[in-house]
Design a protein around this motif. Structure first.
Motif, PDB file in Angstrom:
ATOM      1  N   ILE A  21       0.849  -1.191   0.000  1.00  0.00           N
ATOM      2  CA  ILE A  21       0.000   0.000   0.000  1.00  0.00           C
ATOM      3  C   ILE A  21       0.886   1.243   0.000  1.00  0.00           C
ATOM      4  N   PRO A  22       0.317   2.407  -0.287  1.00  0.00           N
ATOM      5  CA  PRO A  22       1.068   3.641  -0.048  1.00  0.00           C
ATOM      6  C   PRO A  22       1.101   3.921   1.452  1.00  0.00           C
ATOM      7  N   PHE A  23       2.069   4.703   1.885  1.00  0.00           N
ATOM      8  CA  PHE A  23       2.080   5.192   3.259  1.00  0.00           C
ATOM      9  C   PHE A  23       1.771   6.677   3.207  1.00  0.00           C
ATOM     10  N   ILE A  24       0.623   7.067   3.771  1.00  0.00           N
ATOM     11  CA  ILE A  24       0.169   8.456   3.690  1.00  0.00           C
ATOM     12  C   ILE A  24       0.739   9.246   4.865  1.00  0.00           C
ATOM     13  N   SER A  25       1.570  10.220   4.561  1.00  0.00           N
ATOM     14  CA  SER A  25       2.227  10.979   5.626  1.00  0.00           C
ATOM     15  C   SER A  25       2.045  12.487   5.466  1.00  0.00           C
ATOM     16  N   THR A  26       1.090  12.882   4.628  1.00  0.00           N
ATOM     17  CA  THR A  26       0.851  14.309   4.420  1.00  0.00           C
ATOM     18  C   THR A  26      -0.651  14.555   4.310  1.00  0.00           C
ATOM     19  N   THR A  27      -1.073  15.778   4.577  1.00  0.00           N
ATOM     20  CA  THR A  27      -2.473  16.160   4.377  1.00  0.00           C
ATOM     21  C   THR A  27      -2.668  16.891   3.047  1.00  0.00           C
ATOM     22  N   ASP A  28      -1.618  16.942   2.229  1.00  0.00           N
ATOM     23  CA  ASP A  28      -1.693  17.615   0.929  1.00  0.00           C
ATOM     24  C   ASP A  28      -2.483  16.740  -0.051  1.00  0.00           C
ATOM     25  N   TYR A  29      -3.683  17.182  -0.433  1.00  0.00           N
ATOM     26  CA  TYR A  29      -4.534  16.322  -1.261  1.00  0.00           C
ATOM     27  C   TYR A  29      -3.939  16.100  -2.642  1.00  0.00           C
ATOM     28  N   LYS A  30      -3.155  17.060  -3.155  1.00  0.00           N
ATOM     29  CA  LYS A  30      -2.524  16.872  -4.466  1.00  0.00           C
ATOM     30  C   LYS A  30      -1.482  15.759  -4.405  1.00  0.00           C
ATOM     31  N   THR A  31      -0.694  15.781  -3.348  1.00  0.00           N
ATOM     32  CA  THR A  31       0.300  14.718  -3.154  1.00  0.00           C
ATOM     33  C   THR A  31      -0.387  13.369  -2.949  1.00  0.00           C
ATOM     34  N   ASN A  32      -1.417  13.377  -2.137  1.00  0.00           N
ATOM     35  CA  ASN A  32      -2.094  12.116  -1.813  1.00  0.00           C
ATOM     36  C   ASN A  32      -2.864  11.538  -3.000  1.00  0.00           C
ATOM     37  N   SER A  33      -3.176  12.347  -3.979  1.00  0.00           N
ATOM     38  CA  SER A  33      -3.906  11.849  -5.153  1.00  0.00           C
ATOM     39  C   SER A  33      -2.993  11.092  -6.112  1.00  0.00           C
ATOM     40  N   SER A 303     -13.042   2.240  -7.056  1.00  0.00           N
ATOM     41  CA  SER A 303     -13.232   3.688  -6.904  1.00  0.00           C
ATOM     42  C   SER A 303     -11.921   4.377  -6.520  1.00  0.00           C
ATOM     43  N   GLU A 304     -11.101   3.700  -5.701  1.00  0.00           N
ATOM     44  CA  GLU A 304      -9.808   4.257  -5.300  1.00  0.00           C
ATOM     45  C   GLU A 304      -8.831   4.263  -6.458  1.00  0.00           C
ATOM     46  N   LEU A 305      -8.853   3.177  -7.238  1.00  0.00           N
ATOM     47  CA  LEU A 305      -7.946   3.089  -8.394  1.00  0.00           C
ATOM     48  C   LEU A 305      -8.256   4.177  -9.421  1.00  0.00           C
ATOM     49  N   LEU A 306      -9.551   4.453  -9.609  1.00  0.00           N
ATOM     50  CA  LEU A 306      -9.938   5.462 -10.598  1.00  0.00           C
ATOM     51  C   LEU A 306      -9.566   6.878 -10.159  1.00  0.00           C
ATOM     52  N   LEU A 307      -9.443   7.083  -8.853  1.00  0.00           N
ATOM     53  CA  LEU A 307      -9.083   8.415  -8.354  1.00  0.00           C
ATOM     54  C   LEU A 307      -7.609   8.732  -8.532  1.00  0.00           C
ATOM     55  N   ASN A 308      -6.802   7.690  -8.739  1.00  0.00           N
ATOM     56  CA  ASN A 308      -5.361   7.872  -8.730  1.00  0.00           C
ATOM     57  C   ASN A 308      -4.777   7.483 -10.086  1.00  0.00           C
ATOM     58  N   SER A 309      -4.231   8.441 -10.775  1.00  0.00           N
ATOM     59  CA  SER A 309      -3.724   8.172 -12.122  1.00  0.00           C
ATOM     60  C   SER A 309      -2.525   7.239 -12.129  1.00  0.00           C
TER      61      SER A 309
END
Length: 309
Positions: A21-33, A303-309
């Motif tokens: 999985i990814p490890f989410i360590s920021t609240t930046d939605y652009k980075t997290n996308s 739905s998660e896969l479609l959100l992330n290019s």
């Protein structure tokens, strides 16, 4: 410290449920996308880093009386589990010892009857219901009053794994019969619905797991005396005699069997144990005709896969 503990805990379960999985360590939605999957070893390293930092920041004493806000030793307990999964035996044993040595905080219960009450002194960390008077999601989900079961029941394989003198069979399983067929449901939590005030919280971390972590780690390290002492703590509480295991492999097998009987219906321990020890396909293919190796992880939602290019 609490935030880092929570982030480590969440990623531990995501990793064991979904695989890389990814490890989410920021609240930046652009980075997290645009996050990418990471190797399991990388995620584990970041989980451990969060938990070590949390242990350094959190207080020894609990904030409040209900053990619902994690303290230093909740973080240590989770580090012990992570190290066990990574086969870091010495580190797993040391962190479990750090928890179990806190005898002023954690008491070995005299009986397993009250282990799942919210006041239990063997609880390291638990989740409070969303409002006063509610009890646990587990009790609400698992308990049924008549057969056939509406959702699920304990497998006959697990029921039969308990000996008749095992107090866990008496206190933690409940039989329901329609006169012809008998089913069992988990009965660690006794309350299915609301009460005047909440009497049970969902226990995530407790001392019996730490004894079993240390027993397994000591067995792998060749400390059979220490492993036997820890394993017997759990067995004796269940009304069982000391383990007859003598060799390293016998001790490891005995610990794994005890984990199955002690930790059933608690946050997926059995499934994760089979995965981490490489026995998942062997055990489940014999019980589930349609079992496939790919079932060891949940699918990433489309739905998660479609959100992330």
């Amino acid at each position: 410290g609490e935030a880092l503990f929570s982030r480590g805990l969440i990623h531990f379960y995501l990793l064991n449920s979904f695989g890389p999985i990814p490890f989410i360590s920021t609240t930046d939605y652009k980075t997290n996308s645009k996050v990418r999957r990471m190797a399991e070893s990388e995620v584990y390293a970041l989980v451990n880093k969060d938990l070590e930092a949390a242990a350094g920041l959190l207080p020894v004493e609990y904030i409040g009386t209900d053990r619902v806000r994690p303290n230093k030793f909740a973080a240590k307990a989770l580090i012990a589990r992570v190290c066990l999964y990574l086969e870091l035996w010495e580190e797993a044993s040391d962190n479990a010892s750090a928890v179990l040595n806190q005898t002023s905080l954690y008491k070995c219960p005299q009986s397993n009857e009250g282990v799942f009450l919210k006041e239990s002194s063997s609880t390291i960390w638990q989740l409070m219901p969303s409002r006063a008077g509610l009890n646990t999601y587990e009790g609400n989900s698992f308990i049924f009053l008549q057969g056939p079961p509406p959702n699920s029941a304990v497998s006959s394989d697990l029921v039969n794994a308990f000996t008749d003198i095992d107090l866990r069979k008496k206190n933690w399983l409940k039989a329901v019969s329609d006169g012809t067929t008998t089913w069992y449901h988990p009965f660690k939590y006794k309350k299915q619905s609301s009460t005047a005030s909440s009497v049970e919280y969902s226990i995530v971390l407790r001392t019996s797991e730490q004894y079993l972590i240390r027993a397994e780690s000591r067995a792998h390290s060749g400390d059979l005396i220490g492993a036997k002492q820890d394993l017997n703590k759990v067995r004796n509480l269940a009304g069982l005699a000391d383990t007859p295991a003598e060799t390293v492999q016998q001790m490891i097998d005995a610990v794994m069997q005890e984990r199955r009987l002690e930790l059933f219906s608690e946050f997926g321990h059995r499934f994760f144990d089979l995965k981490r020890t490489g026995r998942l396909d062997i055990v489940l293919s014999a019980k589930k005709p349609q079992w496939k190796t790919s079932c060891r992880v949940l699918p990433i939602p489309q739905s998660e896969l479609l959100l992330n290019s």
